[in-house]
Motif scaffolding. Structure first.
Motif, PDB file in Angstrom:
ATOM      1  N   VAL A 159       0.832  -1.208   0.000  1.00 45.32           N
ATOM      2  CA  VAL A 159       0.000   0.000   0.000  1.00 45.32           C
ATOM      3  C   VAL A 159       0.866   1.256   0.000  1.00 45.32           C
ATOM      4  O   VAL A 159       0.652   2.181  -0.796  1.00 45.32           O
ATOM      5  CB  VAL A 159      -0.950  -0.005   1.219  1.00 45.32           C
ATOM      6  CG1 VAL A 159      -1.651   1.344   1.354  1.00 45.32           C
ATOM      7  CG2 VAL A 159      -1.985  -1.120   1.090  1.00 45.32           C
ATOM      8  N   PHE A 160       1.840   1.323   0.900  1.00 43.27           N
ATOM      9  CA  PHE A 160       2.703   2.501   1.002  1.00 43.27           C
ATOM     10  C   PHE A 160       3.771   2.510  -0.088  1.00 43.27           C
ATOM     11  O   PHE A 160       4.054   3.553  -0.675  1.00 43.27           O
ATOM     12  CB  PHE A 160       3.369   2.565   2.374  1.00 43.27           C
ATOM     13  CG  PHE A 160       2.461   3.040   3.466  1.00 43.27           C
ATOM     14  CD1 PHE A 160       2.318   4.398   3.731  1.00 43.27           C
ATOM     15  CD2 PHE A 160       1.746   2.138   4.248  1.00 43.27           C
ATOM     16  CE1 PHE A 160       1.489   4.849   4.750  1.00 43.27           C
ATOM     17  CE2 PHE A 160       0.915   2.578   5.267  1.00 43.27           C
ATOM     18  CZ  PHE A 160       0.780   3.940   5.521  1.00 43.27           C
ATOM     19  N   LEU A 161       4.372   1.367  -0.365  1.00 42.13           N
ATOM     20  CA  LEU A 161       5.461   1.303  -1.334  1.00 42.13           C
ATOM     21  C   LEU A 161       5.009   1.765  -2.713  1.00 42.13           C
ATOM     22  O   LEU A 161       5.738   2.477  -3.412  1.00 42.13           O
ATOM     23  CB  LEU A 161       6.007  -0.122  -1.425  1.00 42.13           C
ATOM     24  CG  LEU A 161       7.245  -0.306  -2.294  1.00 42.13           C
ATOM     25  CD1 LEU A 161       8.445   0.415  -1.690  1.00 42.13           C
ATOM     26  CD2 LEU A 161       7.554  -1.790  -2.480  1.00 42.13           C
ATOM     27  N   LEU A 162       3.797   1.390  -3.099  1.00 41.83           N
ATOM     28  CA  LEU A 162       3.273   1.750  -4.412  1.00 41.83           C
ATOM     29  C   LEU A 162       2.417   3.014  -4.379  1.00 41.83           C
ATOM     30  O   LEU A 162       1.917   3.441  -5.425  1.00 41.83           O
ATOM     31  CB  LEU A 162       2.459   0.584  -4.991  1.00 41.83           C
ATOM     32  CG  LEU A 162       3.230  -0.724  -5.200  1.00 41.83           C
ATOM     33  CD1 LEU A 162       2.319  -1.796  -5.772  1.00 41.83           C
ATOM     34  CD2 LEU A 162       4.439  -0.514  -6.099  1.00 41.83           C
ATOM     35  N   ASP A 166      -5.518   7.450  -1.618  1.00 42.06           N
ATOM     36  CA  ASP A 166      -5.288   8.731  -0.948  1.00 42.06           C
ATOM     37  C   ASP A 166      -4.301   8.536   0.198  1.00 42.06           C
ATOM     38  O   ASP A 166      -4.457   7.614   1.000  1.00 42.06           O
ATOM     39  CB  ASP A 166      -6.632   9.244  -0.414  1.00 42.06           C
ATOM     40  CG  ASP A 166      -6.543  10.680   0.087  1.00 42.06           C
ATOM     41  OD1 ASP A 166      -5.614  10.994   0.858  1.00 42.06           O
ATOM     42  OD2 ASP A 166      -7.402  11.484  -0.286  1.00 42.06           O
ATOM     43  N   PRO A 167      -3.271   9.385   0.298  1.00 48.23           N
ATOM     44  CA  PRO A 167      -2.305   9.238   1.392  1.00 48.23           C
ATOM     45  C   PRO A 167      -2.950   9.163   2.774  1.00 48.23           C
ATOM     46  O   PRO A 167      -2.456   8.447   3.650  1.00 48.23           O
ATOM     47  CB  PRO A 167      -1.420  10.480   1.258  1.00 48.23           C
ATOM     48  CG  PRO A 167      -1.483  10.814  -0.202  1.00 48.23           C
ATOM     49  CD  PRO A 167      -2.891  10.486  -0.620  1.00 48.23           C
ATOM     50  N   ALA A 168      -4.044   9.883   2.961  1.00 51.75           N
ATOM     51  CA  ALA A 168      -4.704   9.892   4.266  1.00 51.75           C
ATOM     52  C   ALA A 168      -5.345   8.551   4.597  1.00 51.75           C
ATOM     53  O   ALA A 168      -5.619   8.274   5.773  1.00 51.75           O
ATOM     54  CB  ALA A 168      -5.761  10.990   4.305  1.00 51.75           C
ATOM     55  N   ASP A 169      -5.566   7.721   3.580  1.00 51.13           N
ATOM     56  CA  ASP A 169      -6.256   6.441   3.795  1.00 51.13           C
ATOM     57  C   ASP A 169      -5.309   5.245   3.842  1.00 51.13           C
ATOM     58  O   ASP A 169      -5.740   4.118   4.085  1.00 51.13           O
ATOM     59  CB  ASP A 169      -7.281   6.213   2.666  1.00 51.13           C
ATOM     60  CG  ASP A 169      -8.358   7.268   2.624  1.00 51.13           C
ATOM     61  OD1 ASP A 169      -8.678   7.829   3.691  1.00 51.13           O
ATOM     62  OD2 ASP A 169      -8.886   7.535   1.525  1.00 51.13           O
ATOM     63  N   ALA A 172      -4.964   3.061   7.234  1.00 48.36           N
ATOM     64  CA  ALA A 172      -6.131   2.203   7.476  1.00 48.36           C
ATOM     65  C   ALA A 172      -6.163   1.044   6.482  1.00 48.36           C
ATOM     66  O   ALA A 172      -6.491  -0.099   6.855  1.00 48.36           O
ATOM     67  CB  ALA A 172      -7.416   3.019   7.380  1.00 48.36           C
ATOM     68  N   ALA A 173      -5.821   1.324   5.228  1.00 49.87           N
ATOM     69  CA  ALA A 173      -5.836   0.270   4.221  1.00 49.87           C
ATOM     70  C   ALA A 173      -4.781  -0.788   4.529  1.00 49.87           C
ATOM     71  O   ALA A 173      -5.039  -1.997   4.409  1.00 49.87           O
ATOM     72  CB  ALA A 173      -5.593   0.870   2.841  1.00 49.87           C
ATOM     73  N   ALA A 174      -3.595  -0.358   4.933  1.00 52.30           N
ATOM     74  CA  ALA A 174      -2.529  -1.308   5.268  1.00 52.30           C
ATOM     75  C   ALA A 174      -2.916  -2.156   6.478  1.00 52.30           C
ATOM     76  O   ALA A 174      -2.670  -3.364   6.508  1.00 52.30           O
ATOM     77  CB  ALA A 174      -1.229  -0.564   5.542  1.00 52.30           C
TER      78      ALA A 174
END
Length: 278
Positions: A159-162, A166-169, A172-174
């Protein structure tokens, strides 16, 4: 080797201690395994990028599974009694059953840990759907259970690497993905692309499994990551990139300047030869 795969698997589990992280200087060949062991490693990890590059392939599910497993077997032999965990990208398979077959083949090499990622290379979306990625983790767990080895399954979410969504989400997604993967049988969660201490701390708090982060230039030192509660720190492809940079510099120097200064700073021939002597 004098230990059994199960012995090494249980040791690998025990080495994941929040606040006292397992540091992994990821390697791509047998000599690298011996070098990091001599430097003080208590476990050995492969880097998928480094292994792919040394086999002549780009990273990103481009390498051949048979070649990768053969290289992993060489690394396991060189590592001796140290547990080895292998980065197998998304499992070199299109289906969950295929991932299970890959894990069965991995266990035959003597490796006792595996990284499986949810990135989808070449697809119409950057990440696999959560349920699909979780099913692949479950298949890996089932294959290891069938083999009677407590394989350490490290579920990676990109999630973060790619930079997905939205950065704010992203936090929570990770976390949602991490929880789904641990419920499916993952023993640890790897979230590369995160170096901000506040985000790392939030992940440690929310993820119900040992947290693995990727370190390198710009990341907090291992001591700071330990304070935050991280259980595993990987250097990923960083060492391979540094090694190949030195190779390129030495070649460019020889071809372009007719000098050998870069080579002069290398390890000695006898030292490297002795490293791989039985």
């Amino acid at each position: 080797m004098t230990t059994t795969p199960q012995d090494r698997a249980l040791l690998l589990h025990a080495l994941h201690r929040p606040g006292d992280p397992l540091l992994l200087a990821n390697v791509w060949d047998a000599a690298g395994a011996r070098l990091v062991a001599a430097a003080g490693a208590v476990a050995v990890a492969t880097a998928s990028a480094g292994v792919s590059w040394t086999l002549g392939h780009p990273d990103g599910d481009r390498a051949d599974r048979t070649e990768v497993l053969a290289q992993t077997a060489r690394i396991v032999r060189a590592a001796g009694d140290l547990p080895v965990t292998a980065d197998l990208e998304s499992g070199f398979a299109d289906t969950a059953d295929g991932v299970g077959s890959t894990v069965t083949a991995l266990l035959a090499t003597g490796a006792v840990g595996v990284n499986l990622e949810d990135g989808l290379h070449g697809g119409d979306r950057p990440l696999r759907p959560v349920a699909e990625a979780a099913a692949r983790i479950a298949a890996a767990r089932a294959a290891a259970d069938a083999a009677g080895v407590r394989l350490f399954v490290n579920a990676r979410t990109d999630v973060f690497l790619l930079g997905v969504g939205d950065p704010a989400d992203r936090l929570a997604a990770a976390v949602d993905r991490a929880r789904a993967y641990t419920e499916a049988g993952a023993d640890g969660v790897f979230v590369p692309g995160v170096t901000d201490p506040a985000t790392v701390a939030a992940l440690v708090e929310a993820v119900p499994a040992p947290l693995n982060v990727l370190a390198g230039p710009g990341a907090p030192p291992v001591s700071e990551l330990a304070r935050l509660g991280v259980a595993r720190v990987s250097l990923g492809p960083g060492l391979a990139r540094a090694a190949y940079a030195a190779l390129r510099l030495a070649a460019e120097e020889a071809y372009g300047r007719d000098t050998y200064d870069t080579i002069a700073g290398g390890l000695g021939y006898q030292e490297l030869n002795a490293l791989l002597a039985d």
